[in-house]
Design a protein around this motif. Structure first.
Motif, short mmCIF file in Angstrom:
data_model
loop_
_atom_site.label_atom_id
_atom_site.label_comp_id
_atom_site.label_asym_id
_atom_site.label_seq_id
_atom_site.Cartn_x
_atom_site.Cartn_y
_atom_site.Cartn_z
N LEU A 225 0.84 -1.20 0.00
CA LEU A 225 0.00 0.00 0.00
C LEU A 225 0.88 1.26 0.00
O LEU A 225 0.62 2.21 -0.75
CB LEU A 225 -0.94 -0.01 1.20
N ILE A 226 1.91 1.28 0.83
CA ILE A 226 2.82 2.43 0.88
C ILE A 226 3.53 2.61 -0.46
O ILE A 226 3.65 3.73 -0.96
CB ILE A 226 3.83 2.26 2.03
N ILE A 227 3.97 1.54 -1.08
CA ILE A 227 4.63 1.63 -2.39
C ILE A 227 3.66 2.15 -3.44
O ILE A 227 4.01 2.98 -4.27
CB ILE A 227 5.22 0.27 -2.79
N ALA A 228 2.40 1.70 -3.40
CA ALA A 228 1.40 2.17 -4.36
C ALA A 228 1.15 3.67 -4.20
O ALA A 228 1.05 4.41 -5.20
CB ALA A 228 0.11 1.38 -4.19
N ILE A 229 1.05 4.14 -2.97
CA ILE A 229 0.85 5.58 -2.73
C ILE A 229 2.06 6.37 -3.21
O ILE A 229 1.91 7.42 -3.85
CB ILE A 229 0.55 5.83 -1.24
N ALA A 230 3.25 5.88 -2.94
CA ALA A 230 4.47 6.57 -3.38
C ALA A 230 4.53 6.63 -4.90
O ALA A 230 4.90 7.67 -5.47
CB ALA A 230 5.70 5.87 -2.81
N LEU A 231 4.19 5.55 -5.59
CA LEU A 231 4.18 5.55 -7.05
C LEU A 231 3.16 6.55 -7.61
O LEU A 231 3.43 7.26 -8.58
CB LEU A 231 3.90 4.15 -7.59
N TYR A 232 1.99 6.61 -6.98
CA TYR A 232 0.96 7.56 -7.40
C TYR A 232 1.46 8.99 -7.24
O TYR A 232 1.32 9.81 -8.15
CB TYR A 232 -0.33 7.34 -6.60
N LEU A 233 2.05 9.31 -6.10
CA LEU A 233 2.55 10.67 -5.85
C LEU A 233 3.69 11.01 -6.80
O LEU A 233 3.77 12.13 -7.32
CB LEU A 233 3.00 10.82 -4.40
N PHE A 234 4.58 10.06 -7.07
CA PHE A 234 5.67 10.29 -8.01
C PHE A 234 5.14 10.55 -9.42
O PHE A 234 5.61 11.44 -10.12
CB PHE A 234 6.64 9.10 -8.02
N HIS A 235 4.14 9.80 -9.82
CA HIS A 235 3.53 9.98 -11.14
C HIS A 235 2.87 11.37 -11.23
O HIS A 235 3.02 12.06 -12.24
CB HIS A 235 2.50 8.88 -11.40
N GLN A 236 2.14 11.77 -10.19
CA GLN A 236 1.50 13.09 -10.20
C GLN A 236 2.55 14.20 -10.25
O GLN A 236 2.36 15.20 -10.93
CB GLN A 236 0.61 13.26 -8.96
N ALA A 237 3.64 14.03 -9.51
CA ALA A 237 4.70 15.04 -9.51
C ALA A 237 5.36 15.14 -10.87
O ALA A 237 5.80 16.22 -11.27
CB ALA A 237 5.72 14.72 -8.43
N SER A 238 5.45 14.05 -11.61
CA SER A 238 6.09 14.09 -12.92
C SER A 238 5.22 14.80 -13.95
O SER A 238 5.71 15.23 -14.98
CB SER A 238 6.42 12.67 -13.40
N LEU A 239 3.93 14.93 -13.68
CA LEU A 239 3.02 15.62 -14.60
C LEU A 239 2.99 17.13 -14.37
O LEU A 239 2.37 17.85 -15.14
CB LEU A 239 1.60 15.06 -14.46
N THR A 240 3.63 17.60 -13.29
CA THR A 240 3.60 19.02 -12.97
C THR A 240 4.98 19.63 -13.09
O THR A 240 5.99 18.94 -13.01
CB THR A 240 3.06 19.26 -11.54
N GLU A 241 4.99 20.95 -13.29
CA GLU A 241 6.23 21.71 -13.36
C GLU A 241 6.14 22.88 -12.42
O GLU A 241 5.05 23.34 -12.08
CB GLU A 241 6.45 22.25 -14.78
N LYS A 242 7.31 23.38 -12.02
CA LYS A 242 7.38 24.57 -11.17
C LYS A 242 7.94 25.72 -11.99
O LYS A 242 8.77 25.53 -12.87
CB LYS A 242 8.30 24.33 -9.97
N ARG A 243 7.44 26.91 -11.65
CA ARG A 243 7.93 28.12 -12.28
C ARG A 243 8.00 29.21 -11.22
O ARG A 243 7.06 29.36 -10.44
CB ARG A 243 6.99 28.52 -13.41
N SER A 244 9.09 29.94 -11.18
CA SER A 244 9.28 30.99 -10.17
C SER A 244 9.13 32.37 -10.79
O SER A 244 9.56 32.61 -11.92
CB SER A 244 10.67 30.88 -9.55
N PHE A 245 8.53 33.27 -10.00
CA PHE A 245 8.36 34.66 -10.40
C PHE A 245 8.81 35.55 -9.24
O PHE A 245 8.53 35.25 -8.09
CB PHE A 245 6.89 34.99 -10.70
N VAL A 246 9.48 36.64 -9.56
CA VAL A 246 9.80 37.66 -8.56
C VAL A 246 8.84 38.80 -8.83
O VAL A 246 8.87 39.41 -9.90
CB VAL A 246 11.27 38.12 -8.66
N ILE A 247 7.95 39.06 -7.85
CA ILE A 247 6.92 40.08 -8.06
C ILE A 247 7.00 41.13 -6.95
O ILE A 247 7.46 40.83 -5.84
CB ILE A 247 5.50 39.46 -8.14
#
Length: 188
Positions: A21-43
């Motif tokens: 169960l822990i491995i399945a949750i970790a794989l799900y979170l890793f997959h979700q993180a791979s679909l997102t990107e970060k971008r920084s702004f100085v405002i």
């Protein structure tokens, strides 16, 4: 009898099941993180001063905002869609406060899913004083000498006073406000 058998099946090799169960949750979170990107702004950071106090001195003029969203959506996020501010409206006494930095997001990017914002620094230390109101006289700054045979006999300023609102310590020590210099050299 059936309930006992059900619990026996669940509890049979339970450490292995928990690990899976822990491995399945970790794989799900890793997959979700791979679909997102970060971008920084100085405002720029602004202070909302609608209450009884006003900031005194300097505070950080900019903050870094990190936006996390889907790879396709992150490219449509721009710095002009984000506004960072510190709200001083609820403060009523002079002092130094550690206030949270808040971010206002444009409506068109609020619908992104997933969408996450982090601000660095999260809190800003600001010194505030109570606001004061004072009418201060205006003073003309005349430089130079008029043409030979002419003299300045009267200076009229309309209105002679201005209403000034600001931190009490600054307003209290202000006796006059000098206007821009007026050069009368050689005038007739």
């Amino acid at each position: 009898m059936k309930a006992n058998r059900f619990f026996e099946k669940i509890l049979y090799r339970w450490p292995v099941k928990v690990c899976c169960l822990i491995i399945a949750i970790a794989l799900y979170l890793f997959h979700q993180a791979s679909l997102t990107e970060k971008r920084s702004f100085v405002i720029p950071l602004t202070a909302i001063e609608d209450g009884a106090v006003q900031h005194v001195g300097d505070f950080a003029s900019t903050v870094t905002v990190v936006v996390r969203a889907n790879t396709e959506q992150i490219s449509s996020v721009h710095s002009n869609q984000l506004q960072a501010y510190v709200n001083l409206s609820n403060i009523s006494k002079s002092g130094e406060y550690n206030l949270p930095v808040k971010v206002k997001v444009a409506d068109e990017i609020k619908v992104f899913d997933p969408f996450e914002i982090k601000v660095k620094p999260e809190n800003i230390k600001i010194k505030v004083e109570t606001k004061d109101l004072k009418f201060i006289p205006l003073e003309a700054s005349i430089v130079g000498e008029p043409e030979h045979g002419y003299e300045i006999t009267e200076i009229t300023i309309d209105p002679p006073f201005v209403e000034v609102t600001g931190p009490a310590s600054v307003i209290e020590n202000t006796r006059k406000i000098y206007l821009d210099r007026i050069d009368v050299t050689g005038l007739t």
